[in-house]
Design a protein around this motif. Structure first.
Motif, PDB file in Angstrom:
ATOM      1  N   GLY A   1       0.793  -1.226   0.000  1.00  0.00           N
ATOM      2  CA  GLY A   1       0.000   0.000   0.000  1.00  0.00           C
ATOM      3  C   GLY A   1       0.822   1.270   0.000  1.00  0.00           C
ATOM      4  N   TYR A   2       2.131   1.151   0.219  1.00  0.00           N
ATOM      5  CA  TYR A   2       2.983   2.333   0.247  1.00  0.00           C
ATOM      6  C   TYR A   2       3.609   2.492  -1.127  1.00  0.00           C
ATOM      7  N   ASP A   3       3.357   3.644  -1.752  1.00  0.00           N
ATOM      8  CA  ASP A   3       3.766   3.840  -3.138  1.00  0.00           C
ATOM      9  C   ASP A   3       5.218   4.304  -3.214  1.00  0.00           C
ATOM     10  N   VAL A   4       6.114   3.351  -2.944  1.00  0.00           N
ATOM     11  CA  VAL A   4       7.541   3.632  -2.935  1.00  0.00           C
ATOM     12  C   VAL A   4       8.077   3.699  -4.363  1.00  0.00           C
TER      13      VAL A   4
ATOM     14  N   THR B   1     -11.139  -2.394 -15.634  1.00  0.00           N
ATOM     15  CA  THR B   1     -12.396  -3.097 -15.376  1.00  0.00           C
ATOM     16  C   THR B   1     -12.021  -4.488 -14.907  1.00  0.00           C
ATOM     17  N   VAL B   2     -12.337  -4.807 -13.651  1.00  0.00           N
ATOM     18  CA  VAL B   2     -11.930  -6.074 -13.041  1.00  0.00           C
ATOM     19  C   VAL B   2     -13.175  -6.942 -12.871  1.00  0.00           C
ATOM     20  N   VAL B   3     -13.167  -8.096 -13.533  1.00  0.00           N
ATOM     21  CA  VAL B   3     -14.333  -8.972 -13.599  1.00  0.00           C
ATOM     22  C   VAL B   3     -13.989 -10.306 -12.942  1.00  0.00           C
ATOM     23  N   ASN B   4     -14.846 -10.775 -12.044  1.00  0.00           N
ATOM     24  CA  ASN B   4     -14.622 -12.083 -11.414  1.00  0.00           C
ATOM     25  C   ASN B   4     -15.683 -13.059 -11.899  1.00  0.00           C
ATOM     26  N   ARG B   5     -15.302 -13.962 -12.806  1.00  0.00           N
ATOM     27  CA  ARG B   5     -16.240 -14.964 -13.282  1.00  0.00           C
ATOM     28  C   ARG B   5     -15.962 -16.331 -12.651  1.00  0.00           C
ATOM     29  N   SER B   6     -15.155 -16.338 -11.595  1.00  0.00           N
ATOM     30  CA  SER B   6     -14.900 -17.577 -10.875  1.00  0.00           C
ATOM     31  C   SER B   6     -15.893 -17.700  -9.719  1.00  0.00           C
ATOM     32  N   THR B   7     -15.732 -18.725  -8.902  1.00  0.00           N
ATOM     33  CA  THR B   7     -16.652 -18.950  -7.780  1.00  0.00           C
ATOM     34  C   THR B   7     -16.016 -18.632  -6.435  1.00  0.00           C
ATOM     35  N   VAL B   8     -14.858 -17.952  -6.427  1.00  0.00           N
ATOM     36  CA  VAL B   8     -14.198 -17.574  -5.180  1.00  0.00           C
ATOM     37  C   VAL B   8     -13.864 -16.086  -5.214  1.00  0.00           C
ATOM     38  N   VAL B   9     -13.623 -15.521  -4.033  1.00  0.00           N
ATOM     39  CA  VAL B   9     -13.295 -14.096  -3.910  1.00  0.00           C
ATOM     40  C   VAL B   9     -11.836 -13.875  -4.307  1.00  0.00           C
ATOM     41  N   HIS B  10     -11.596 -12.785  -5.045  1.00  0.00           N
ATOM     42  CA  HIS B  10     -10.230 -12.392  -5.384  1.00  0.00           C
ATOM     43  C   HIS B  10      -9.971 -10.974  -4.860  1.00  0.00           C
ATOM     44  N   PRO B  11      -9.183 -10.824  -3.772  1.00  0.00           N
ATOM     45  CA  PRO B  11      -8.808  -9.488  -3.294  1.00  0.00           C
ATOM     46  C   PRO B  11      -7.731  -8.908  -4.206  1.00  0.00           C
ATOM     47  N   TRP B  12      -8.054  -7.848  -4.937  1.00  0.00           N
ATOM     48  CA  TRP B  12      -7.141  -7.363  -5.964  1.00  0.00           C
ATOM     49  C   TRP B  12      -6.228  -6.268  -5.424  1.00  0.00           C
ATOM     50  N   HIS B  13      -4.952  -6.303  -5.850  1.00  0.00           N
ATOM     51  CA  HIS B  13      -3.937  -5.403  -5.296  1.00  0.00           C
ATOM     52  C   HIS B  13      -2.982  -4.965  -6.396  1.00  0.00           C
ATOM     53  N   LEU B  14      -2.941  -3.658  -6.643  1.00  0.00           N
ATOM     54  CA  LEU B  14      -1.990  -3.064  -7.583  1.00  0.00           C
ATOM     55  C   LEU B  14      -0.859  -2.421  -6.803  1.00  0.00           C
ATOM     56  N   HIS B  15       0.378  -2.736  -7.165  1.00  0.00           N
ATOM     57  CA  HIS B  15       1.540  -2.126  -6.523  1.00  0.00           C
ATOM     58  C   HIS B  15       1.779  -0.711  -7.069  1.00  0.00           C
ATOM     59  N   GLY B  16       2.358   0.125  -6.207  1.00  0.00           N
ATOM     60  CA  GLY B  16       2.857   1.420  -6.656  1.00  0.00           C
ATOM     61  C   GLY B  16       1.824   2.503  -6.830  1.00  0.00           C
TER      62      GLY B  16
END
Length: 568
Positions: free
Chosen positions: A245-248, A488-503
């Motif tokens: 979470g720190y944009d180093v 645009t982030v789409v989840n077509r699976s059957t589980v949760v995906h916590p999405w995380h972009l660096h920087g």
């Protein structure tokens, strides 16, 4: 019904349809005609029901129905119609039912093993399997098809198998963008004003920084220059430090193979960056992260604008060897004191937090302050993997307690309030809104999250995929410095995906087509639940190669990661 529930229903109906047709075939060849007719009727109803779910999914978004519309539905319906005609003209009723069952099974496998996007290779493999299975069944049941039919079926099945395998196993078309692994401290940061040393090593219960889990809490004030020396004593697979979470600067981001090499036993690496973002963050190894973080290589980073006033408590929640950390504790606090609870979820899955005994504000999420937060009572919050919430309140004279998944973690005294039925805060509608700061987007990328069989490597594996590919074949998305980028982030699976972009932090624009209506929500970690579609945007303001991945870390290990290159 939500799109996620329709996805689940579609899979269940597909299983029932395939089982009905195959069961009908088995009943027919054993002479139980009534049972065969009953199962066939049931399967036909399930087949028609799946048409309804596929239409519903297509209306929710092409991502959810592509392979169903282009491969599964035509395969199932053609086989069903063909088997019906066969049934009317032939005594081989069992073969006709088996043919339909094989087609429905292949259609189901296309969704489960192949997923998104639809491809000619998957269609050919499915057709090959159906033809081959039907031909073998026909012979085993003594129907003795003609030599011409047998040869034709064999040739067509073999040709489809070869062509489908060739297309499915083609090397990925991932773009390769050159980048440098810069060693040492970032240029232009200045001399350090705060120095820390973190020593990674094994312990009797797992892995640890400086022999403790979590690692030491690192604190700074805005304007400090932090220097953190990482040493590895005996972790064979190496360690790094990622500042979540720190944009180093990119060279300090701690991603093996992207910004640095893993720090091996006996070696060290020095990180240096300026503390210019106040808030609650955390650090963890990004080398073999699915193992290292779970075993204890993590800690908290807190950057403040002013010295601490009142009570300021960090609570990183983690599961270590089946045991929830931290251990429950009671802290006596005088009435009237300001309190800030910094909640950090360092696990792979979402946790539910409930603060009872006092009204409170959600002052910040993922290190970013919220505008105009309103007091909350009797309301729980869900924090995704990697996420952080800051809760603030004034200590009352009566006890207060924080419960995580129903278990008291921190309190000022005994509290017996039940919180299990409390509603959950939706952060997209909380706080005072403000206009979106951009009128257009220079770049737009779609990330479709799924799962399927990855055939690109030496050995097939069942992978978590992005746009139909698994790392290292997911490619690189490229933006120029200063451009506004929309995901645009789409989840077509059957589980949760916590999405995380660096920087970078991303601004939430909408979820499932509904615009965010609360305070501008700048996140670095957000849960994309089954069937959800999130639209987020950000300015590509931090040059370099950045990881962009699911923060359920076993999903990363199984391929759910790609990269964003911001070119200066």
């Amino acid at each position: 019904m939500t799109t996620g529930s329709i996805l689940a229903a579609d899979l269940l109906i597909a299983v029932l349809a395939a089982a009905g047709w195959l069961g009908g075939g088995a009943a027919s060849v054993t002479g139980r005609r009534r049972l065969a007719l009953g199962l066939a009727a049931f399967a036909l109803v399930a087949t028609l029901a799946r048409v309804v779910t596929i239409v519903a999914l297509a209306r929710a978004g092409w991502w959810f129905a592509a392979e169903k519309v282009l491969i599964a539905a035509p395969l199932s319906l053609i086989a069903t119609a063909g088997a019906g005609a066969w049934w009317l003209r032939s005594r081989s009723v069992g073969v006709a039912l088996f043919l339909t069952g094989y087609a429905h099974s292949a259609a189901l496998l296309v969704t489960v093993l192949h997923g998104y996007p639809a491809s000619a290779g998957a269609a050919l493999l499915a057709a090959s399997g159906v033809i081959a299975a039907t031909a073998v069944t026909w012979r085993l049941l003594g129907a003795r098809p003609s030599r011409t039919v047998s040869r034709t079926a064999g040739v067509v099945a073999a040709a489809a198998l070869v062509a489908g395998t060739g297309l499915a196993a083609q090397p990925g078309s991932a773009d390769v963008v050159p980048h440098l692994h810069e060693a040492g401290v970032a240029a232009g940061v200045g001399e350090p004003t705060k120095r820390f040393t973190l020593v990674a090593g094994t312990t009797a219960t797992g892995w640890a920084f400086n022999g403790q889990v979590p690692g030491p809490e690192l604190t700074a004030t805005v304007g400090d220059v932090l220097e953190v020396t990482l040493r590895n004593t005996d972790i064979e697979r190496g360690v790094t430090l990622h500042w979540h979470g720190y944009d180093v600067p990119n060279s300090q981001d701690g991603v093996p193979g992207i910004t640095q090499a893993p720090v091996l036993p006996g070696a060290e690496f020095v990180y240096r960056f300026r503390a210019d973002q106040a808030g609650t963050y955390w650090y963890h190894t990004h080398a073999v992260s699915d193992v290292g973080v779970r075993k204890g290589l993590y800690g908290v980073l807190v950057v403040r604008t002013v010295p601490v006033t009142g009570v300021d408590v960090t609570i990183p929640v983690h599961t270590l060897g089946g045991r929830t950390l931290p251990e429950p504790r009671t802290e006596r606090i005088a009435a009237g004191q300001p309190v800030r609870l910094r909640l950090v979820n360092t696990d792979n899955t979402t946790h539910r937090y409930a603060l009872t005994g006092t009204p409170f504000l959600v002052a910040a999420i993922d290190g970013s302050d919220l505008a105009g937060p309103a007091p909350l009572t009797g309301t729980a919050v869900l924090i995704p993997a990697g996420g952080r919430y800051d809760l603030v309140f004034t200590a009352p004279a009566t006890p207060v307690a924080l419960l995580v998944d129903g278990r008291a973690i921190w309190s000022t005294g005994a509290v017996t309030t039940a919180t299990g039925k409390w509603p959950v805060l939706d952060p997209l509608g909380y706080g005072r809104p403000a206009p979106v700061p951009w009128s257009r987007h220079d770049r737009e990328f779609t990330l479709v999250l799924d799962r399927g069989l990855d055939l690109k490597g030496l050995l097939p594996r069942y992978a978590h995929t992005v746009n139909g590919a698994a790392d290292p074949d997911t490619g690189v998305q490229v933006a120029r410095l200063g451009e506004t980028v929309k995901f645009t982030v789409v989840n077509r699976s059957t589980v949760v995906h916590p999405w995380h972009l660096h920087g970078h932090h991303v601004l939430v624009l909408s979820r499932n087509g509904q615009p965010a209506t609360g305070s501008p929500l700048w996140l670095d970690s957000f849960d994309v639940r089954p069937g959800e579609v999130w639209e987020v945007a950000f300015v590509a303001g931090n040059p370099g190669m950045w990881a962009n991945h699911c923060h359920n870390l076993p999903h990363v290990e199984a391929g759910m990661t790609l990269h964003l290159m911001v070119r200066g």
